[in-house]
Design an enzyme around this catalytic site. Structure first.
Site, PDB file in Angstrom:
ATOM      1  CE  LYS A  40     -62.957  -8.426  40.437  1.00  0.00           C
ATOM      2  NZ  LYS A  40     -62.287  -9.665  40.647  1.00  0.00           N
ATOM      3  CE1 TYR A  45     -69.527 -39.254  25.799  1.00  0.00           C
ATOM      4  CE2 TYR A  45     -70.205 -37.123  26.615  1.00  0.00           C
ATOM      5  CZ  TYR A  45     -69.932 -38.046  25.559  1.00  0.00           C
ATOM      6  OH  TYR A  45     -69.965 -37.696  24.188  1.00  0.00           O
TER       7      TYR A  45
HETATM    8  C1  LIG Z   1     -59.815  -5.181  44.700  1.00  0.00           C
HETATM    9  C2  LIG Z   1     -61.212  -5.702  44.757  1.00  0.00           C
HETATM   10  N1  LIG Z   1     -62.263  -5.129  45.151  1.00  0.00           N
HETATM   11  C3  LIG Z   1     -63.693  -5.576  45.252  1.00  0.00           C
HETATM   12  C4  LIG Z   1     -63.840  -6.743  44.688  1.00  0.00           C
HETATM   13  C5  LIG Z   1     -65.339  -7.265  44.505  1.00  0.00           C
HETATM   14  O1  LIG Z   1     -65.363  -8.155  45.140  1.00  0.00           O
HETATM   15  P1  LIG Z   1     -66.886  -9.095  45.351  1.00  0.00           P
HETATM   16  O2  LIG Z   1     -67.408  -9.336  44.084  1.00  0.00           O
HETATM   17  O3  LIG Z   1     -66.640 -10.385  46.259  1.00  0.00           O
HETATM   18  O4  LIG Z   1     -67.844  -8.031  45.983  1.00  0.00           O
HETATM   19  C6  LIG Z   1     -62.785  -7.601  43.856  1.00  0.00           C
HETATM   20  C7  LIG Z   1     -63.105  -8.804  43.586  1.00  0.00           C
HETATM   21  O5  LIG Z   1     -62.534  -9.751  43.510  1.00  0.00           O
HETATM   22  C8  LIG Z   1     -61.312  -6.914  43.872  1.00  0.00           C
HETATM   23  O6  LIG Z   1     -60.573  -7.584  43.594  1.00  0.00           O
END
Ligand SMILES: Cc1ncc(COP(=O)(O)O)c(C=O)c1O
EC number: 5.1.1.1
Length: 375
Positions: free
Chosen positions: A44, A270
């Site tokens: 994602k 800054y």
């Molecule tokens: C439903 C779900 N599964 C798996 C993951 C993967 O998590 P991570 O990157 O901590 O392994 C996420 C990430 O937030 C998630 O929302």
């Protein structure tokens, strides 16, 4: 000449990290005498900033890919990914189901409205679902009280030819910390133990620390959902990614574009937050918060210049930051700078110094930074 900043994404590091996780899971399953879980590589947020196409190439040996955006799922298919794709938030409105159907996507179903939409849908094939239980995180999922009825409805839709397989899924809130997964896992098991179908509970932290809960059997397939560890960053505040044999997949690099000689008492940047207590040289680096470098990174945040570790000084500005050149007297304009990645520091070290987590820095790489793909 473009600004001398760029990010490199290493496809071989992505593949290496997947193989490291695979080997850890295989060893855990062998020790327990069970069946190793399959891996949904979580890609994602543009593969945590690494790019969907790079992720499809790097994770070609994963059993599945998981993400949120329909657009990203379509890009995976266009990049040649023919395996399972799981949408971690499922779908949002009925028209999404056309894309789910056309691109053969699997969906998380976490609320009643999605079951209502599925009941009204006209799909050309069955859709595989992971029915999500809210086991205590209180983000997505049916409550333990509502889950059995949701499962019954899913079974009915299965009998009606709408749904294919029905899996069971939850997400842990504290797998990375001392609280662990015990309480949520107990809730998950008590609600779902009589239901058949694939199981998926582990993110990176749970995959690395509690892989034994993802060991399957001939009658019970398991899937894990690691994200951050596959990019070579750590899900833990108290353990580095390298301790798990993981390699950074993203390297953010730039160059020194100017040098200033400071007298004792001079300040830089800054707010004049940093003041030299002796004569010193500082280098101005073409990288700022508009590139995705965290503005909250404080004086002392590690930076590597010409292969030597030094420190950030003063406040990060939009397009530049300033580094102490005292440990590298030979470094001048054009000297290579590693903000995070292969030559170090790790993205987790930078994140820690900025009061955040590696996830945020990787995802926040700005679109203006050119990304090159390394083999
Ligand atoms: C439903 C779900 N599964 C798996 C993951 C993967 O998590 P991570 O990157 O901590 O392994 C996420 C990430 O937030 C998630 O929302």
């Amino acid at each position: 000449m473009p600004r001398p900043i760029s990010a490199t994404v290493s496809v071989s590091a992505l593949a290496h990290n997947l193989a490291a996780v695979r080997s850890h899971l295989d060893q855990t399953a062998a020790a327990a005498g069970g069946v190793p879980p399959s891996i949904w590589a979580v890609i994602k947020a543009n593969a945590y900033g690494h790019g969907i196409e790079q992720a499809v190439a790097g994770f070609s040996k994963a059993q599945g890919l998981a993400m949120l955006d329909l657009d990203e799922a379509v890009r995976c298919r266009e990049a040649g990914w023919g395996g399972p794709i799981l949408l971690l938030e499922g779908f949002f409105n009925p028209s999404d189901l056309e894309i789910v159907d056309r691109y053969h996507l699997s969906i998380t179903v976490h609320q009643r409205e999605q079951l209502d939409m599925l009941a009204r849908a006209r799909l050309s094939r069955r859709v595989d679902v992971m029915l999500k239980l809210n086991s205590g995180m209180n983000r997505l999922g049916f409550s333990p009280a509502a889950y059995p009825a949701a499962h019954e409805r899913a079974l009915l839709l299965q009998q009606q030819g709408v749904i294919g397989s029905i899996g069971k899924m939850t997400h842990f809130a504290c797998a990375d910390g001392p609280q662990g997964i015990t309480e949520q896992l107990a809730v998950f098991n008590s609600v779902t133990h009589k239901m058949t179908g694939p199981v998926s509970v582990c993110n990176s932290a749970a995959t690395l620390r509690f892989a034994e809960v993802a060991v399957g059997s001939e009658s019970q397939a398991h899937w894990v959902r690691p994200g951050i560890c596959l990019y070579g960053a750590s899900p833990f505040a108290d353990a580095e990614a390298a301790a798990f044999g993981l390699k950074p997949a993203m390297s953010l690099r730039s160059e020194i574009i100017a040098v200033q000689e400071l007298k004792a008492g001079d300040s830089v940047g800054y707010g004049a937050l940093f003041r030299a207590d002796r004569p010193m040289r500082v280098g101005i680096v073409a990288c700022g918060y508009a590139d995705g470098y965290p503005r909250h990174a404080a004086t002392g945040t590690p930076v590597v210049v010409a292969g030597v570790r030094t420190r950030l000084v003063g406040r990060v500005s939009m397009d530049m930051l300033i580094v102490d050149l005292d440990p590298i007297p030979a470094a001048g304009v054009g000297a290579p700078v590693s903000l995070w990645g292969e030559e170090g520091p790790s993205v987790d070290e930078v994140a820690l110094a900025a009061g955040t987590i590696g996830y945020e820095l990787l995802c926040a790489l700005a679109p203006r930074v050119p990304v090159t793909r390394d083999a």
